[in-house]
Design a protein around this motif. Structure first.
Motif, PDB file in Angstrom:
ATOM      1  N   SER A 114      13.678 -12.095 -25.514  1.00 35.39           N
ATOM      2  CA  SER A 114      13.550 -12.326 -24.069  1.00 35.39           C
ATOM      3  C   SER A 114      14.230 -13.632 -23.657  1.00 35.39           C
ATOM      4  CB  SER A 114      12.070 -12.356 -23.667  1.00 35.39           C
ATOM      5  OG  SER A 114      11.449 -11.123 -23.957  1.00 35.39           O
ATOM      6  N   LEU A 115      14.155 -14.648 -24.512  1.00 37.83           N
ATOM      7  CA  LEU A 115      14.814 -15.916 -24.212  1.00 37.83           C
ATOM      8  C   LEU A 115      16.325 -15.735 -24.129  1.00 37.83           C
ATOM      9  CD1 LEU A 115      14.825 -19.008 -23.889  1.00 37.83           C
ATOM     10  CD2 LEU A 115      14.819 -19.174 -26.384  1.00 37.83           C
ATOM     11  N   ALA A 116      16.895 -14.982 -25.060  1.00 39.55           N
ATOM     12  CA  ALA A 116      18.342 -14.757 -25.057  1.00 39.55           C
ATOM     13  C   ALA A 116      18.784 -13.994 -23.810  1.00 39.55           C
ATOM     14  CB  ALA A 116      18.746 -13.995 -26.324  1.00 39.55           C
ATOM     15  N   ILE A 117      18.037 -12.959 -23.430  1.00 41.03           N
ATOM     16  CA  ILE A 117      18.368 -12.206 -22.222  1.00 41.03           C
ATOM     17  C   ILE A 117      18.251 -13.099 -20.986  1.00 41.03           C
ATOM     18  CG2 ILE A 117      17.659 -10.295 -20.742  1.00 41.03           C
ATOM     19  CD1 ILE A 117      19.076  -9.392 -23.239  1.00 41.03           C
ATOM     20  N   GLY A 118      17.228 -13.944 -20.961  1.00 39.60           N
ATOM     21  CA  GLY A 118      17.055 -14.847 -19.831  1.00 39.60           C
ATOM     22  C   GLY A 118      18.188 -15.847 -19.699  1.00 39.60           C
ATOM     23  N   VAL A 139      21.378 -15.374 -20.552  1.00 34.31           N
ATOM     24  CA  VAL A 139      22.540 -14.677 -19.987  1.00 34.31           C
ATOM     25  C   VAL A 139      22.328 -14.396 -18.499  1.00 34.31           C
ATOM     26  CG1 VAL A 139      23.974 -12.609 -20.153  1.00 34.31           C
ATOM     27  CG2 VAL A 139      23.084 -13.668 -22.223  1.00 34.31           C
ATOM     28  N   ALA A 140      21.126 -13.957 -18.135  1.00 33.68           N
ATOM     29  CA  ALA A 140      20.843 -13.665 -16.721  1.00 33.68           C
ATOM     30  C   ALA A 140      20.896 -14.929 -15.869  1.00 33.68           C
ATOM     31  CB  ALA A 140      19.472 -12.994 -16.600  1.00 33.68           C
ATOM     32  N   SER A 141      20.478 -16.061 -16.422  1.00 32.36           N
ATOM     33  CA  SER A 141      20.539 -17.307 -15.656  1.00 32.36           C
ATOM     34  C   SER A 141      21.985 -17.718 -15.393  1.00 32.36           C
ATOM     35  CB  SER A 141      19.809 -18.418 -16.410  1.00 32.36           C
ATOM     36  OG  SER A 141      20.468 -18.730 -17.628  1.00 32.36           O
ATOM     37  N   GLY A 142      22.862 -17.486 -16.360  1.00 33.55           N
ATOM     38  CA  GLY A 142      24.275 -17.758 -16.138  1.00 33.55           C
ATOM     39  C   GLY A 142      24.845 -16.891 -15.031  1.00 33.55           C
ATOM     40  N   TYR A 143      24.442 -15.635 -15.007  1.00 31.56           N
ATOM     41  CA  TYR A 143      24.898 -14.717 -13.952  1.00 31.56           C
ATOM     42  C   TYR A 143      24.427 -15.189 -12.579  1.00 31.56           C
ATOM     43  CZ  TYR A 143      25.838 -10.178 -11.749  1.00 31.56           C
ATOM     44  OH  TYR A 143      26.303  -9.167 -10.940  1.00 31.56           O
ATOM     45  N   GLY A 144      23.201 -15.677 -12.497  1.00 31.58           N
ATOM     46  CA  GLY A 144      22.684 -16.154 -11.218  1.00 31.58           C
ATOM     47  C   GLY A 144      23.266 -17.491 -10.784  1.00 31.58           C
ATOM     48  N   LEU A 145      23.553 -18.362 -11.747  1.00 30.81           N
ATOM     49  CA  LEU A 145      24.102 -19.679 -11.422  1.00 30.81           C
ATOM     50  C   LEU A 145      25.571 -19.623 -11.020  1.00 30.81           C
ATOM     51  CD1 LEU A 145      22.527 -21.933 -14.192  1.00 30.81           C
ATOM     52  CD2 LEU A 145      22.074 -22.042 -11.745  1.00 30.81           C
ATOM     53  N   SER A 146      26.188 -18.480 -11.191  1.00 38.45           N
ATOM     54  CA  SER A 146      27.615 -18.365 -10.879  1.00 38.45           C
ATOM     55  C   SER A 146      27.909 -18.681  -9.420  1.00 38.45           C
ATOM     56  CB  SER A 146      28.106 -16.952 -11.216  1.00 38.45           C
ATOM     57  OG  SER A 146      29.482 -16.823 -10.942  1.00 38.45           O
TER      58      SER A 146
END
Length: 282
Positions: A189-193, A195-202
């Motif tokens: 879950s940490l690894a998925i989070g 990657v998702a945080s990078g997508y949102g911070l874009s």
């Protein structure tokens, strides 16, 4: 008897001593034979163990590249940062600029089943390469239209749609690879989070870069960044296939069988203390 003392028969005692010596020799030879048998079986059935350090390093590198892919795949969320300037530069109506944003989101969300199918059939390498080519060409066409003040709006419609589609290809590749690499880890879950945080911070990075370079170089900048990030993904987002996973499971089973065989052999070899107890008991 002599002088009322019990007569000691030496022959049975010597026979007993010789039998104990023979027993010890047989026991030692049996132990050596069992040890030799175990060593030969282990050497014949053991396989080369994978380098765990190298595997962990590759997984960490893949996670870092997935984060980069997420960062360059979320540029569609920064549309609001430049939409007003784009409208004024191209002399668009409010309906036209809103249509660009709708097509951008449509290409991303409606295209997810397509991007997922591409990832399942062709893997992360082809997905990332496709994302790099599609987004680079789409952002390049938008940049050319801004510089040349092109009035053919269908070019912008098509380009924004493919920006969304290509961004989805890169993001699905990042998520899919991270899921494969961490599916059996407690840090899944940490690894998925991450990657998702990078997508949102874009979108934040898009806003900062837009204020730094302006509209005349903005789309060219992100065409290069998105292409570079996805090219990295095509090189490093490699996931283990089913054959490798099956091989790892077979290696674990063989290691367990070897350990069990070694333990059984050790139990069969009597210890010095056990032999002494048997001699004293006799």
């Amino acid at each position: 008897t002599v002088d009322n003392k019990p007569h000691v028969e030496l022959e049975p005692l010597m026979h007993y001593s010789n039998s104990n010596m023979n027993y010890n020799d047989e026991t030692n030879s049996t132990g050596r034979a069992n040890s030799t048998l175990v060593e030969s079986l282990i050497s014949n059935t053991s396989v080369e163990r994978p380098n765990k350090t190298k595997t962990q390093r590759n997984v960490v590198i893949a996670l870092a590249v997935s984060l980069i892919s997420g960062l360059v795949s979320g540029t569609l969320y920064g549309f609001g940062r430049y939409s007003r300037d784009l409208k004024d530069t191209l002399m668009l109506t409010q309906y036209q600029i809103e249509r660009f944003g709708i097509l951008l989101d449509t290409g991303n969300y409606i295209g997810h089943p397509i991007t997922g199918l591409v990832y399942d059939r062709l893997g992360p390498r082809i997905s990332c390469l496709s994302a790099a080519v599609i987004v680079f060409c789409a952002y390049g066409m938008i940049q050319l239209g801004v510089i040349r003040h092109i009035t053919a709006h269908w070019i912008f419609d098509t380009s924004f749609f493919f920006v969304g589609l290509g961004s989805g290809l890169g993001y699905i590749a990042a998520l899919g690879s991270t899921t494969k690499n961490f599916q059996s880890s407690r840090h899944f879950s940490l690894a998925i989070g991450i990657v998702a945080s990078g997508y949102g911070l874009s979108s934040t990075i898009v806003g900062l870069s837009y204020h730094a370079v302006g509209l005349n170089r903005f789309f060219l900048l992100w065409a290069v960044l998105v292409a570079f990030g996805n090219l990295l993904g095509s090189c490093y987002l490699v996931v283990p296939n089913e054959d490798e996973e099956k091989t790892n499971e077979e290696e674990m089973d063989e290691e367990g069988a070897n350990d069990s065989l070694q333990n059984n052999a050790n139990e069969e070899v009597p210890s010095e203390a056990h032999r002494s107890e048997q001699i004293f008991a006799a």
